[in-house]
Motif scaffolding. Structure first.
Motif, PDB file in Angstrom:
ATOM      1  N   LYS A   1      -2.626  10.068  -1.229  1.00  0.00           N
ATOM      2  CA  LYS A   1      -1.776  11.039  -2.176  1.00  0.00           C
ATOM      3  C   LYS A   1      -2.065  12.418  -1.309  1.00  0.00           C
ATOM      4  O   LYS A   1      -3.090  12.825  -1.087  1.00  0.00           O
TER       5      LYS A   1
ATOM      6  N   ILE B   1      -2.137   2.639  -4.637  1.00  0.00           N
ATOM      7  CA  ILE B   1      -1.999   3.995  -3.907  1.00  0.00           C
ATOM      8  C   ILE B   1      -3.075   4.241  -2.997  1.00  0.00           C
ATOM      9  O   ILE B   1      -4.287   4.192  -3.365  1.00  0.00           O
ATOM     10  N   VAL B   2      -2.954   4.247  -1.781  1.00  0.00           N
ATOM     11  CA  VAL B   2      -3.843   4.608  -0.609  1.00  0.00           C
ATOM     12  C   VAL B   2      -3.967   5.814  -0.254  1.00  0.00           C
ATOM     13  O   VAL B   2      -5.008   6.258   0.422  1.00  0.00           O
TER      14      VAL B   2
ATOM     15  N   ASP C   1      -2.434   0.273 -14.487  1.00  0.00           N
ATOM     16  CA  ASP C   1      -3.777  -0.046 -13.964  1.00  0.00           C
ATOM     17  C   ASP C   1      -3.629  -0.442 -12.461  1.00  0.00           C
ATOM     18  O   ASP C   1      -4.741  -0.273 -11.600  1.00  0.00           O
ATOM     19  N   THR C   2      -2.553  -0.852 -12.042  1.00  0.00           N
ATOM     20  CA  THR C   2      -2.391  -1.095 -10.747  1.00  0.00           C
ATOM     21  C   THR C   2      -2.258   0.165  -9.592  1.00  0.00           C
ATOM     22  O   THR C   2      -2.516  -0.037  -8.430  1.00  0.00           O
ATOM     23  N   ALA C   3      -2.238   1.253 -10.185  1.00  0.00           N
ATOM     24  CA  ALA C   3      -2.092   2.384  -9.547  1.00  0.00           C
ATOM     25  C   ALA C   3      -3.327   2.595  -8.439  1.00  0.00           C
ATOM     26  O   ALA C   3      -3.222   2.750  -7.223  1.00  0.00           O
ATOM     27  N   LYS C   4      -4.341   2.302  -8.965  1.00  0.00           N
ATOM     28  CA  LYS C   4      -5.814   2.749  -8.187  1.00  0.00           C
ATOM     29  C   LYS C   4      -5.675   1.691  -6.897  1.00  0.00           C
ATOM     30  O   LYS C   4      -6.088   1.910  -6.046  1.00  0.00           O
ATOM     31  N   LYS C   5      -5.237   0.654  -7.064  1.00  0.00           N
ATOM     32  CA  LYS C   5      -5.072  -0.616  -5.956  1.00  0.00           C
ATOM     33  C   LYS C   5      -3.936  -0.220  -5.041  1.00  0.00           C
ATOM     34  O   LYS C   5      -4.122  -0.342  -3.866  1.00  0.00           O
TER      35      LYS C   5
ATOM     36  N   LYS D   1       1.067  -1.190   0.009  1.00  0.00           N
ATOM     37  CA  LYS D   1      -0.025  -0.212  -0.182  1.00  0.00           C
ATOM     38  C   LYS D   1       1.001   1.207  -0.083  1.00  0.00           C
ATOM     39  O   LYS D   1       1.730   1.391   0.874  1.00  0.00           O
TER      40      LYS D   1
ATOM     41  N   GLN E   1      -5.398   4.609   5.705  1.00  0.00           N
ATOM     42  CA  GLN E   1      -4.624   5.188   4.696  1.00  0.00           C
ATOM     43  C   GLN E   1      -3.444   5.115   4.454  1.00  0.00           C
ATOM     44  O   GLN E   1      -2.841   5.213   3.640  1.00  0.00           O
TER      45      GLN E   1
ATOM     46  N   GLU F   1       2.376   7.479 -11.234  1.00  0.00           N
ATOM     47  CA  GLU F   1       1.044   6.653 -11.192  1.00  0.00           C
ATOM     48  C   GLU F   1       1.240   6.256 -12.824  1.00  0.00           C
ATOM     49  O   GLU F   1       0.662   5.010 -13.009  1.00  0.00           O
ATOM     50  N   ASP F   2       1.804   6.829 -13.879  1.00  0.00           N
ATOM     51  CA  ASP F   2       1.849   6.099 -15.096  1.00  0.00           C
ATOM     52  C   ASP F   2       2.546   4.829 -15.159  1.00  0.00           C
ATOM     53  O   ASP F   2       2.235   3.930 -15.609  1.00  0.00           O
TER      54      ASP F   2
END
Length: 131
Positions: free
Chosen positions: A81, A78-79, A72-76, A48, A100, A67-68
């Protein structure tokens, strides 16, 4: 007048259409952010990640590259910012809740904020710190 070898990795200076006589010499911050993302994907695929970034072109370029790089794993992964201003005092609290907080804290910042970020990374048991 040409500006050769500008000492910055900000992507805004890699714009030959608007700044035809300006060029940097170091990798841009987005490229560096993608490299850190590759490291996380390879070595901490289930981490996380909490990201502490400077609220300017410098920090936003790193954030975008990271993030780039995660794709697709960024949303999973990154808890959290959270941005900060360079004028913020070093003792400003960063993570708002235990849920968080990440296992990995990516932080890219000037030295003024570094001590507080390093302490937070130590508190959560890990860090991927750049400066």
């Amino acid at each position: 007048m040409p500006h050769l070898f500008v000492a910055t990795g900000a992507t805004k200076w890699n714009d030959p259409q608007h700044f035809p006589w300006t060029m940097g010499y170091q990798p841009n911050y987005q490229t560096e952010g993608r490299i850190y993302a590759q490291y996380v994907l390879k070595n901490m695929p289930d981490a996380k990640v909490g990201i502490l970034y400077q609220n300017d072109d410098y920090g936003k370029d790193y954030l975008k590259g990271f993030e780039d790089g995660l794709g697709d794993t960024a949303k999973k992964l990154i808890v959290l910012k959270q941005s900060y201003e360079v004028t913020d005092p070093p003792s400003t609290p960063r993570s708002s809740t235990e849920e968080q907080r990440g296992q990995c804290l990516l932080q890219h910042h000037h030295s003024q904020v570094r001590r507080a970020g390093d302490q937070e990374a130590n508190d959560i048991g890990g860090s991927l710190s750049t400066s």
